[in-house]
Design a protein around this motif. Structure first.
Motif, PDB file in Angstrom:
ATOM      1  N   SER A 161      26.085  34.711 111.352  1.00  0.00           N
ATOM      2  CA  SER A 161      26.172  34.652 109.801  1.00  0.00           C
ATOM      3  C   SER A 161      27.819  34.394 109.759  1.00  0.00           C
ATOM      4  N   TYR A 162      28.504  33.909 108.296  1.00  0.00           N
ATOM      5  CA  TYR A 162      29.201  33.277 108.118  1.00  0.00           C
ATOM      6  C   TYR A 162      29.837  33.885 106.580  1.00  0.00           C
ATOM      7  N   LYS A 163      31.674  34.542 106.759  1.00  0.00           N
ATOM      8  CA  LYS A 163      31.744  34.732 105.538  1.00  0.00           C
ATOM      9  C   LYS A 163      33.144  34.547 105.245  1.00  0.00           C
ATOM     10  N   ILE A 164      33.423  34.112 103.913  1.00  0.00           N
ATOM     11  CA  ILE A 164      35.186  33.711 103.478  1.00  0.00           C
ATOM     12  C   ILE A 164      34.997  35.020 102.669  1.00  0.00           C
ATOM     13  N   SER A 165      36.436  35.291 103.079  1.00  0.00           N
ATOM     14  CA  SER A 165      37.602  36.733 101.709  1.00  0.00           C
ATOM     15  C   SER A 165      38.603  36.238 101.305  1.00  0.00           C
ATOM     16  N   VAL A 166      38.461  36.837 100.084  1.00  0.00           N
ATOM     17  CA  VAL A 166      40.078  36.861  99.490  1.00  0.00           C
ATOM     18  C   VAL A 166      40.191  37.490  99.467  1.00  0.00           C
ATOM     19  N   GLN A 167      41.157  39.041  99.723  1.00  0.00           N
ATOM     20  CA  GLN A 167      41.757  40.045  99.623  1.00  0.00           C
ATOM     21  C   GLN A 167      43.086  39.995  99.038  1.00  0.00           C
ATOM     22  N   ASN A 168      43.150  40.884  97.519  1.00  0.00           N
ATOM     23  CA  ASN A 168      44.253  40.535  96.207  1.00  0.00           C
ATOM     24  C   ASN A 168      44.623  38.433  96.182  1.00  0.00           C
ATOM     25  N   MET A 169      44.041  38.667  95.511  1.00  0.00           N
ATOM     26  CA  MET A 169      44.040  36.974  95.349  1.00  0.00           C
ATOM     27  C   MET A 169      44.734  36.938  94.053  1.00  0.00           C
ATOM     28  N   ASN A 228      54.817  55.135  80.943  1.00  0.00           N
ATOM     29  CA  ASN A 228      55.355  56.156  80.899  1.00  0.00           C
ATOM     30  C   ASN A 228      56.197  56.442  79.526  1.00  0.00           C
ATOM     31  N   LYS A 229      55.102  57.183  78.609  1.00  0.00           N
ATOM     32  CA  LYS A 229      55.940  56.769  77.245  1.00  0.00           C
ATOM     33  C   LYS A 229      57.054  57.979  76.718  1.00  0.00           C
ATOM     34  N   THR A 230      57.566  58.541  78.356  1.00  0.00           N
ATOM     35  CA  THR A 230      58.710  58.889  77.978  1.00  0.00           C
ATOM     36  C   THR A 230      60.093  58.174  77.900  1.00  0.00           C
ATOM     37  N   LEU A 231      59.749  57.523  79.039  1.00  0.00           N
ATOM     38  CA  LEU A 231      60.487  56.555  79.396  1.00  0.00           C
ATOM     39  C   LEU A 231      60.504  55.269  78.713  1.00  0.00           C
ATOM     40  N   GLY A 232      59.206  54.736  77.493  1.00  0.00           N
ATOM     41  CA  GLY A 232      59.375  53.683  77.398  1.00  0.00           C
ATOM     42  C   GLY A 232      58.684  52.402  78.733  1.00  0.00           C
ATOM     43  N   GLN A 233      58.455  53.054  79.938  1.00  0.00           N
ATOM     44  CA  GLN A 233      58.161  51.500  80.804  1.00  0.00           C
ATOM     45  C   GLN A 233      56.742  51.673  80.469  1.00  0.00           C
ATOM     46  N   LYS A 234      56.683  49.842  81.468  1.00  0.00           N
ATOM     47  CA  LYS A 234      55.658  49.643  80.785  1.00  0.00           C
ATOM     48  C   LYS A 234      55.763  48.822  81.801  1.00  0.00           C
ATOM     49  N   ASN A 235      53.934  48.636  82.859  1.00  0.00           N
ATOM     50  CA  ASN A 235      53.671  47.598  83.688  1.00  0.00           C
ATOM     51  C   ASN A 235      52.505  46.934  83.901  1.00  0.00           C
ATOM     52  N   VAL A 236      52.462  46.261  84.126  1.00  0.00           N
ATOM     53  CA  VAL A 236      51.049  45.405  84.642  1.00  0.00           C
ATOM     54  C   VAL A 236      50.181  44.926  85.434  1.00  0.00           C
ATOM     55  N   TYR A 237      49.697  44.973  86.461  1.00  0.00           N
ATOM     56  CA  TYR A 237      49.113  44.710  87.186  1.00  0.00           C
ATOM     57  C   TYR A 237      48.085  44.397  87.445  1.00  0.00           C
ATOM     58  N   GLU A 238      47.300  42.975  88.472  1.00  0.00           N
ATOM     59  CA  GLU A 238      45.633  43.299  88.673  1.00  0.00           C
ATOM     60  C   GLU A 238      46.393  42.744  90.529  1.00  0.00           C
ATOM     61  N   ILE A 239      44.375  43.296  90.627  1.00  0.00           N
ATOM     62  CA  ILE A 239      44.106  42.696  91.534  1.00  0.00           C
ATOM     63  C   ILE A 239      42.795  43.129  91.866  1.00  0.00           C
ATOM     64  N   ALA A 240      41.929  41.527  92.662  1.00  0.00           N
ATOM     65  CA  ALA A 240      40.780  41.144  92.915  1.00  0.00           C
ATOM     66  C   ALA A 240      40.200  40.601  94.116  1.00  0.00           C
ATOM     67  N   ASN A 241      39.252  41.403  94.783  1.00  0.00           N
ATOM     68  CA  ASN A 241      38.977  40.878  95.919  1.00  0.00           C
ATOM     69  C   ASN A 241      36.999  40.253  95.685  1.00  0.00           C
ATOM     70  N   THR A 242      36.732  39.132  96.724  1.00  0.00           N
ATOM     71  CA  THR A 242      35.712  38.587  96.583  1.00  0.00           C
ATOM     72  C   THR A 242      35.518  38.060  98.344  1.00  0.00           C
ATOM     73  N   THR A 243      34.132  37.651  97.886  1.00  0.00           N
ATOM     74  CA  THR A 243      33.604  37.435  99.822  1.00  0.00           C
ATOM     75  C   THR A 243      32.500  36.447  99.642  1.00  0.00           C
ATOM     76  N   LEU A 244      32.454  35.669 100.166  1.00  0.00           N
ATOM     77  CA  LEU A 244      30.599  35.129  99.664  1.00  0.00           C
ATOM     78  C   LEU A 244      30.312  34.654 101.251  1.00  0.00           C
ATOM     79  N   SER A 245      29.347  34.921 101.377  1.00  0.00           N
ATOM     80  CA  SER A 245      28.807  34.960 103.017  1.00  0.00           C
ATOM     81  C   SER A 245      27.235  34.526 102.815  1.00  0.00           C
TER      82      SER A 245
END
Length: 884
Positions: free
Chosen positions: A840-848, A814-831
């Motif tokens: 069939s078989y699957k392992i998944s991770v959501q919001n790693m 937010n350039k006006t107020l000088g606010q910053k925020n950094v976040y990361e989102i990752a998901n993975t699946t092995l089947s």
């Protein structure tokens, strides 16, 4: 640390892709004996080493082809075209080479010539022989489609072919759940898919093709012969940490005369089988020739479709589709959809009003129930006549419990809100089409809509709210405000069309119709006192009971002609609008409006087109905007309508360019849209701190909007490069505390990236997107920037394993107020699924990385909001599936 994650991934991708760059190019042209280019000829490269995949290309409109081959391979090149003798050529891929081919017309009977053609083009129909492109590792239809040349599948399930969106999905010629593409690509098993047909300029009534301007495209999934009378599908169940779970089932039964499909899903991991986008695709239902005559609202059902950014979420979803061929002339089909979601969300907002700032927290719990039922009867007495009878019923019951804590100038106010919505929607239409002869075709439709919505709202707080705006008794331990707000709408529409085809190049279209709307609006606001008695606000100009009747009689005349690469259509509709207000207000109005429109298509060839269209459009506000007594909109706003409103009138223009070339590996789309209101209805607002009094009034030239987008994809060797840029410039009038000002809302966004296309290497997409928003009012400017690098990986390996990974790093400022925020989102699946095995078989991770919240911003006429939305935690899940 977060940036290091992304840089490490990027370094791995660059090093890995460089190891797979040993390719040579074979290119050239295919012509007939008269040196005429042959578009859509098949060029197949078969390696001598049978363990390697064949390569395939289709010639473009100028007859050019291009193949990428592994260096050193011995290749057998085969060129084929229906009705011509195939040509064979041996080639050793030592260096980049150009080779032209000439095909001779075949004198043999077609049924005596065996030609291996992975793709054939006949008129507007393109047929893919999928067994030439798949290798058996595919699980769902979307995995098959991604391997077909010119076919793209987006993350939200949208399918495009040579850049054009598929609007109808068919299975063996029958609509799949009303033609929904997402439910098809996500659920139809790959092992049931045979050939695939793509039908351009599609119309389900064959003799109407060429008369409509909708430019629809259908994809027909032809099942394998052993699936023609067979029960198939798959089921899956998964268990995760912290009591997370998921179960799903996709079951299909097909026979020559009866098709049954069932899709079910139960989960608490935030996975939504049914989204608002999907819901809209199930709204309405009529032939494309009537699309310009109807604006579908589809009922008050959007509440049940909450954001995917939630703290908790559980869903139960079921869908059943049945198609029955009763006789050679009669088909009956229908579907039923059920969705129940229970969610909770938590959002922190910093709201910038014109004179103060509010810190707000918002906790919400919802229970949303939706049911949709559809019955479709299709009767074909002969090949020149078609009847349809369609019935659709939708019902929803939604409850929402919300707690808001508002902090302004160190003063905190807490408000609890309970909302309940019950809505019923029914649509019945009867459609008739008749091809009288080669010159004259008739179409007509009768359409009836019933749409009823009952809402109750209850606000409770210990603090005074809406002071000076509601006649509440504040000498109470608790302030308890109730509201009943009901609407009922009925539409009766009848339209008749005549198509006169003077010759192949000149058509005249005539339209005659009448649309009638009857809409009721009732509101009642009151307070329950501590002693149990009621303080009704009706004596202070609250409470509405209004009826609106609107009749639209219209006649239209359009002339369409073709000249070479040009198709032009211009015409006009003359409308007579009569509207009448009854009950609390008595008012009648009558108005004639002339609405011209223009359409031009320039088709240089099948892969390069320009479309230009212009319309003068009009619309009327809903009945609640005419209601001239007060009613509550929320805990901090009161609304009063305006009985003197008339119709909105605005210009709308668009230019669209598309270019597609398999030979050049090029896909380019560009569009520019402009709209300008001549007369328009806009809200006006008066502030008393956070409290708002809103009403509506007509303005001259209240807004104009210009937005556009360019999308470019270019394949070089085994890398596809992508570039997307868009902008929007919106200018509008706003009346705030009695002062009129001009606001501007400007936005810019771009996305650049690349995707690998190697055969025996992961499909990896790397890119970065950026969104820049700027809001400019008379006394302030606010600017927001969101930058998001991303990576996705899809990898089939070791005969049965599939690895999927997606990662996004979001940098919000937010350039006006000088606010910053950094976040990361990752998901993975092995089947894992062994070839020809059922399990069939699957392992998944959501919001790693267990990210807690996302940050974003939004604009309105008088508010700029910075939001933190909290999301589901990390979910680790193990699943087992079984294929029938």
């Amino acid at each position: 640390m977060k940036l290091n994650h992304f840089l490490s991934l990027l370094f791995f991708i660059i090093i890995s892709t460089s190891l797979f760059a040993q390719k040579v190019t074979l290119s050239g042209s295919v012509k007939d004996s008269l040196q005429t280019p042959m578009p859509y000829a098949n060029v197949i490269a078969k390696p001598k080493d049978v363990s390697k995949n064949l390569q395939f290309a289709i010639t473009d409109n100028e007859g050019y082809y291009k193949l990428l081959l592994e260096k050193g391979d011995t290749i057998s090149i085969s060129i084929s075209y229906l009705g011509y003798k195939p040509v064979e050529h041996q080639f050793i891929a030592l260096k980049t080479t150009k080779k032209d081919f000439v095909l001779q017309q075949s004198s043999e009977q077609l049924d005596e010539v065996v030609i291996e053609m992975p793709v054939t083009v006949r008129g507007d129909t393109t047929t893919y022989k999928t067994d030439k492109f798949v290798n058996g590792t595919e699980r769902k239809l979307k995995n098959v489609l991604k391997k077909l040349p010119g076919v793209e599948v987006s993350k939200n399930g949208t399918v495009t072919v040579q850049g054009k969106k598929v609007t109808k999905m068919l299975v063996d010629g029958k609509k799949f759940f009303g033609g929904n593409s997402k439910l098809a690509v996500e659920n139809i098993p790959a092992n049931a898919v045979g050939n695939i047909e793509v039908i351009d300029n599609y119309n389900e009534v064959s003799f109407l093709k060429g008369l409509t301007d909708s430019d629809e495209m259908a994809m027909n999934i032809k099942l394998k012969e052993d699936k023609k009378r067979f029960l198939f599908g798959d089921v899956e169940a998964g268990k995760g940490n912290n009591d997370f779970y998921k179960t799903s089932a996709n079951l299909f039964y097909y026979s020559p005369k009866t098709n049954v499909n069932f899709i079910g899903n139960i989960n608490n991991i935030g996975e939504k089988t049914f989204t608002f986008r999907d819901y809209m695709s199930f709204s309405g239902g009529m032939n494309a020739i009537f699309s310009g005559n109807f604006k579908w609202k589809g009922g008050d059902f959007s509440q049940f479709l909450e954001s995917k950014d939630l703290q908790t979420s559980s869903q139960k979803f079921g869908a059943l589709n049945i198609t029955k061929t009763a006789t050679s002339k009669l088909d009956v089909s229908g579907y039923a959809i059920f969705s129940n979601t229970n969610t909770s969300s938590f959002v922190e907002n910093q709201n910038e009003y014109t004179t103060f700032t509010e810190q707000r927290t918002n906790k919400t719990a919802t229970d949303n129930l939706l049911g949709i039922g559809n019955l479709n009867i299709e009767y074909t007495p002969n090949n020149k006549e078609k009847w349809y009878a369609r019935t659709q019923v939708k019902r929803t019951n939604n409850t929402k419990i919300n707690t808001v804590a508002s902090l302004i100038n160190a003063n905190t106010n807490t408000i609890a809100t309970d909302r309940d919505l019950t809505a019923t929607y029914m649509n019945q239409n009867i459609e008739w089409h008749k091809r009288q002869n080669d010159k004259h075709t008739f179409s007509s439709i009768f359409n009836y809509v019933f749409d009823k919505s009952d809402k109750t709202n209850y606000w409770q707080t210990q603090d005074a709210i809406l002071q000076g705006l509601i006649p509440a008794d504040t000498n109470q331990e608790l302030l308890r405000i109730h509201q009943l707000k009901n609407t009922k709408e009925q539409n009766i529409d009848a339209i008749f069309k005549h198509f006169w085809e003077i010759n192949n190049s000149n058509h005249i279209y005539t339209t005659l119709g009448n649309k009638f709307l009857n809409e009721d609006f009732v509101s009642d606001d009151f307070q329950t006192l501590d002693n149990g008695t009621t303080n009704n606000f009706s004596s202070d100009d609250f409470g509405n009971d209004l009826n609106l009747k609107l009749n639209d009689f219209f006649v239209g005349l359009h002339y369409k002609f073709r000249a070479g690469i040009f198709t032009l259509k211009q015409g006009v509709e003359l409308h007579n609008y009569k509207w009448k207000l009854d009950k609390q207000t008595h008012l009648e109005n009558n108005k004639w409006i002339v609405l011209p429109d223009f359409l031009a298509k320039i088709e240089f060839n099948k892969s390069k087109k320009i479309t230009i269209n212009y319309n003068l459009k009009t619309s009327f506000s809903d009945v609640d905007k005419f209601a001239n007594r007060f009613y509550l909109q929320s805990y901090n706003s009161v609304f009063k309508g305006n009985e003197t409103l008339e119709n909105n009138l605005y210009h709308a223009a668009r230019i669209y360019y598309s270019r597609f070339s398999l030979y050049r590996g090029l896909m380019l789309f560009a569009n520019l849209n402009f709209s300008k209101q001549i007369k328009g209805v806009r809200n006006t607002v008066d502030f008393n701190d956070i409290n708002q009094f809103l009403t509506v009034k007509m303005f001259d030239n209240p807004s104009e909007d210009l937005h556009g987008n360019i999308h470019l994809e270019k394949s070089i060797k085994n890398i596809k490069y992508k570039f997307d840029v868009g902008f929007s410039n919106n200018k509008y009038l706003q009346e705030l505390n009695g002062n009129t000002q001009t606001n501007k809302n400007n936005g810019y966004n771009y996305e650049v990236g690349f995707e690998t296309l190697f055969d025996n290497f992961p499909t990896i997409e790397v890119g970065v997107s950026r969104d820049i928003g700027k809001f400019i009012s008379s006394n302030a400017t606010s600017k927001f920037i969101t930058t998001e690098p991303f990576v996705t990986v899809d990898y089939d390996f070791l005969k049965g394993f599939i690895f999927n990974f997606d990662y996004k790093l979001s940098n919000y400022q937010n350039k006006t107020l000088g606010q910053k925020n950094v976040y990361e989102i990752a998901n993975t699946t092995l089947s894992y699924k062994k070839e020809d095995a059922a399990w069939s078989y699957k392992i998944s991770v959501q919001n790693m990385f267990n990210t807690q919240f996302k940050q974003s911003n939004s604009f309105s006429d008088y508010l700029i909001s910075d939001s933190k939305t909290f999301i589901l935690p990390r979910i680790i899940m193990f699943s087992i599936g079984y294929n029938l």
